[in-house]
Scaffold this motif. Structure first.
Motif, PDB file in Angstrom:
ATOM      1  N   GLY A 128     -42.089  14.425  -6.926  1.00 43.21           N
ATOM      2  CA  GLY A 128     -40.744  13.532  -7.036  1.00 43.21           C
ATOM      3  C   GLY A 128     -39.414  14.387  -7.532  1.00 43.21           C
ATOM      4  O   GLY A 128     -38.612  13.626  -8.044  1.00 43.21           O
ATOM      5  N   GLU A 129     -39.358  15.554  -7.127  1.00 40.82           N
ATOM      6  CA  GLU A 129     -38.396  16.218  -7.578  1.00 40.82           C
ATOM      7  C   GLU A 129     -37.613  16.728  -6.454  1.00 40.82           C
ATOM      8  O   GLU A 129     -36.364  17.216  -6.454  1.00 40.82           O
ATOM      9  CB  GLU A 129     -38.930  17.726  -8.089  1.00 40.82           C
ATOM     10  CG  GLU A 129     -39.311  17.539  -9.535  1.00 40.82           C
ATOM     11  CD  GLU A 129     -38.183  17.358 -10.551  1.00 40.82           C
ATOM     12  OE1 GLU A 129     -37.079  17.842 -10.434  1.00 40.82           O
ATOM     13  OE2 GLU A 129     -38.544  16.211 -11.624  1.00 40.82           O
ATOM     14  N   ALA A 130     -37.880  16.215  -5.213  1.00 41.01           N
ATOM     15  CA  ALA A 130     -37.053  16.410  -3.965  1.00 41.01           C
ATOM     16  C   ALA A 130     -37.017  15.330  -3.004  1.00 41.01           C
ATOM     17  O   ALA A 130     -37.955  14.436  -3.365  1.00 41.01           O
ATOM     18  CB  ALA A 130     -37.452  17.720  -3.425  1.00 41.01           C
ATOM     19  N   GLN A 159     -42.049  21.202  -0.333  1.00 37.24           N
ATOM     20  CA  GLN A 159     -43.448  20.478  -0.180  1.00 37.24           C
ATOM     21  C   GLN A 159     -44.081  20.002  -1.547  1.00 37.24           C
ATOM     22  O   GLN A 159     -44.069  18.574  -1.837  1.00 37.24           O
ATOM     23  CB  GLN A 159     -44.275  20.811   0.655  1.00 37.24           C
ATOM     24  CG  GLN A 159     -43.991  20.675   1.948  1.00 37.24           C
ATOM     25  CD  GLN A 159     -44.957  21.673   2.911  1.00 37.24           C
ATOM     26  OE1 GLN A 159     -45.696  22.466   2.532  1.00 37.24           O
ATOM     27  NE2 GLN A 159     -45.039  21.183   4.224  1.00 37.24           N
ATOM     28  N   GLU A 160     -44.208  20.945  -2.442  1.00 39.32           N
ATOM     29  CA  GLU A 160     -44.685  20.554  -3.785  1.00 39.32           C
ATOM     30  C   GLU A 160     -43.586  19.547  -4.508  1.00 39.32           C
ATOM     31  O   GLU A 160     -44.030  18.828  -5.116  1.00 39.32           O
ATOM     32  CB  GLU A 160     -44.936  21.923  -4.506  1.00 39.32           C
ATOM     33  CG  GLU A 160     -46.107  22.784  -3.640  1.00 39.32           C
ATOM     34  CD  GLU A 160     -46.091  24.275  -4.437  1.00 39.32           C
ATOM     35  OE1 GLU A 160     -45.510  24.512  -5.621  1.00 39.32           O
ATOM     36  OE2 GLU A 160     -47.080  24.926  -3.767  1.00 39.32           O
ATOM     37  N   ALA A 161     -42.296  20.162  -4.515  1.00 36.05           N
ATOM     38  CA  ALA A 161     -41.336  19.169  -5.248  1.00 36.05           C
ATOM     39  C   ALA A 161     -41.311  18.101  -4.813  1.00 36.05           C
ATOM     40  O   ALA A 161     -41.068  16.844  -5.774  1.00 36.05           O
ATOM     41  CB  ALA A 161     -39.905  19.989  -5.026  1.00 36.05           C
ATOM     42  N   VAL A 162     -41.231  17.770  -3.547  1.00 35.36           N
ATOM     43  CA  VAL A 162     -41.582  16.145  -3.128  1.00 35.36           C
ATOM     44  C   VAL A 162     -42.609  15.513  -3.649  1.00 35.36           C
ATOM     45  O   VAL A 162     -42.345  14.183  -4.045  1.00 35.36           O
ATOM     46  CB  VAL A 162     -41.341  16.058  -1.448  1.00 35.36           C
ATOM     47  CG1 VAL A 162     -42.050  14.959  -0.942  1.00 35.36           C
ATOM     48  CG2 VAL A 162     -40.093  16.550  -0.911  1.00 35.36           C
ATOM     49  N   GLN A 163     -43.737  15.906  -3.636  1.00 37.29           N
ATOM     50  CA  GLN A 163     -44.879  15.590  -4.110  1.00 37.29           C
ATOM     51  C   GLN A 163     -44.763  15.246  -5.516  1.00 37.29           C
ATOM     52  O   GLN A 163     -45.303  14.253  -6.143  1.00 37.29           O
ATOM     53  CB  GLN A 163     -46.332  16.328  -3.940  1.00 37.29           C
ATOM     54  CG  GLN A 163     -46.662  16.584  -2.481  1.00 37.29           C
ATOM     55  CD  GLN A 163     -47.885  17.532  -2.240  1.00 37.29           C
ATOM     56  OE1 GLN A 163     -47.954  18.268  -2.943  1.00 37.29           O
ATOM     57  NE2 GLN A 163     -48.124  17.511  -0.933  1.00 37.29           N
ATOM     58  N   ALA A 179     -30.019  20.065  -6.010  1.00 40.04           N
ATOM     59  CA  ALA A 179     -31.369  20.318  -5.201  1.00 40.04           C
ATOM     60  C   ALA A 179     -30.603  20.022  -3.853  1.00 40.04           C
ATOM     61  O   ALA A 179     -31.364  20.775  -3.038  1.00 40.04           O
ATOM     62  CB  ALA A 179     -32.097  19.041  -5.730  1.00 40.04           C
ATOM     63  N   ASP A 180     -29.739  19.310  -3.525  1.00 41.10           N
ATOM     64  CA  ASP A 180     -29.202  19.309  -2.204  1.00 41.10           C
ATOM     65  C   ASP A 180     -28.594  20.423  -1.880  1.00 41.10           C
ATOM     66  O   ASP A 180     -28.866  20.918  -0.953  1.00 41.10           O
ATOM     67  CB  ASP A 180     -28.100  18.103  -2.236  1.00 41.10           C
ATOM     68  CG  ASP A 180     -27.443  17.987  -0.953  1.00 41.10           C
ATOM     69  OD1 ASP A 180     -28.203  17.441   0.027  1.00 41.10           O
ATOM     70  OD2 ASP A 180     -26.368  18.421  -0.629  1.00 41.10           O
ATOM     71  N   HIS A 238     -34.675  18.110  -8.844  1.00 40.78           N
ATOM     72  CA  HIS A 238     -33.747  17.036  -9.333  1.00 40.78           C
ATOM     73  C   HIS A 238     -33.735  17.357 -11.041  1.00 40.78           C
ATOM     74  O   HIS A 238     -32.645  17.521 -11.805  1.00 40.78           O
ATOM     75  CB  HIS A 238     -34.118  15.548  -9.193  1.00 40.78           C
ATOM     76  CG  HIS A 238     -34.039  15.342  -7.923  1.00 40.78           C
ATOM     77  ND1 HIS A 238     -34.906  14.663  -7.293  1.00 40.78           N
ATOM     78  CD2 HIS A 238     -33.167  15.669  -7.062  1.00 40.78           C
ATOM     79  CE1 HIS A 238     -34.605  14.528  -6.006  1.00 40.78           C
ATOM     80  NE2 HIS A 238     -33.409  15.117  -5.647  1.00 40.78           N
ATOM     81  N   THR A 239     -34.888  17.693 -11.765  1.00 42.10           N
ATOM     82  CA  THR A 239     -34.850  17.729 -13.155  1.00 42.10           C
ATOM     83  C   THR A 239     -34.092  19.215 -13.554  1.00 42.10           C
ATOM     84  O   THR A 239     -33.082  19.112 -14.387  1.00 42.10           O
ATOM     85  CB  THR A 239     -36.058  17.802 -13.644  1.00 42.10           C
ATOM     86  OG1 THR A 239     -36.657  16.721 -13.450  1.00 42.10           O
ATOM     87  CG2 THR A 239     -36.093  18.170 -15.221  1.00 42.10           C
ATOM     88  N   LEU A 240     -34.362  20.274 -12.626  1.00 40.11           N
ATOM     89  CA  LEU A 240     -33.626  21.501 -13.073  1.00 40.11           C
ATOM     90  C   LEU A 240     -32.405  21.477 -12.732  1.00 40.11           C
ATOM     91  O   LEU A 240     -31.372  22.051 -13.389  1.00 40.11           O
ATOM     92  CB  LEU A 240     -34.702  22.630 -12.276  1.00 40.11           C
ATOM     93  CG  LEU A 240     -33.973  24.088 -12.681  1.00 40.11           C
ATOM     94  CD1 LEU A 240     -34.767  24.817 -13.538  1.00 40.11           C
ATOM     95  CD2 LEU A 240     -33.986  24.843 -11.187  1.00 40.11           C
TER      96      LEU A 240
END
Length: 178
Positions: A102-104, A96-100, A72-73, A64-66
């Motif tokens: 808060g980025e996905a 998975q890392e991005a979800v952790q 991101a979608d 989301h930030t990038l």
């Protein structure tokens, strides 16, 4: 999720354009089902995979930030529809890392998890993957089906029965063969 401007709007725009091209090619291939339209769909999938692979190599998952929420979608869409199983597994790790972080979204993670599991011969966890052929629409096998709706709720997904009805409503069946 953030509604702020992405730090790399050029990446967001590129990903969105590739998603649009893929969806257009997919619609034509579904309607015409000929060699030319299927080749155009393959090109769109290959281009999406190559571009997302480059973005991931430099930036990690385009969250989301990038890339903003829409970018991101689009990144998830391209990973989900890639024809490269190894790439999908790499994308899943980064997602998975991005979800952790808060980025996905959990929803994207659920869908890509199921896609990777089905492609590697394992039952899906969230009931998001379906097979479509001349005989109809069916969900691929699900691990521990008694807890399916519980897992779906944890990922922000509607109950499976509701999702199944929607999938069946919007899915175009291929013509029956004689």
């Amino acid at each position: 999720m953030s509604t702020t401007r992405p730090t790399h709007p050029e990446i967001a725009l590129a990903l969105l354009d590739l998603k649009r091209k893929h969806r257009e090619a997919q619609a034509v291939a579904d309607l015409r089902n000929d060699v030319e339209s299927i080749a155009q769909l393959a090109w769109a999938e290959d281009k999406g995979t190559a571009t997302l692979r480059m973005v991931m190599a430099v930036h990690g998952w385009p969250g989301h930030t990038l890339a903003g929420e829409a970018g991101a979608d689009a990144a998830w869409w391209l990973a989900q529809h890639s024809d490269d199983p190894t790439f999908q597994e790499q994308a899943l790790e980064l997602l998975q890392e991005a979800v952790q972080a808060g980025e996905a979204t959990l929803r994207h993670l659920a869908f890509l998890t199921d896609r990777v599991r089905v492609r590697t011969g394992r039952p899906q966890l969230y009931g998001t993957a379906f097979a479509v052929d001349a005989s109809g629409v069916r969900a691929f096998a699900v691990e521990d089906p008694e807890r399916l709706d519980e897992r779906r709720a944890e990922m922000g997904l509607e109950p499976f029965d509701e999702f199944d009805k929607v999938v069946r409503l919007i899915t175009k069946l291929p013509p029956a063969t004689a």
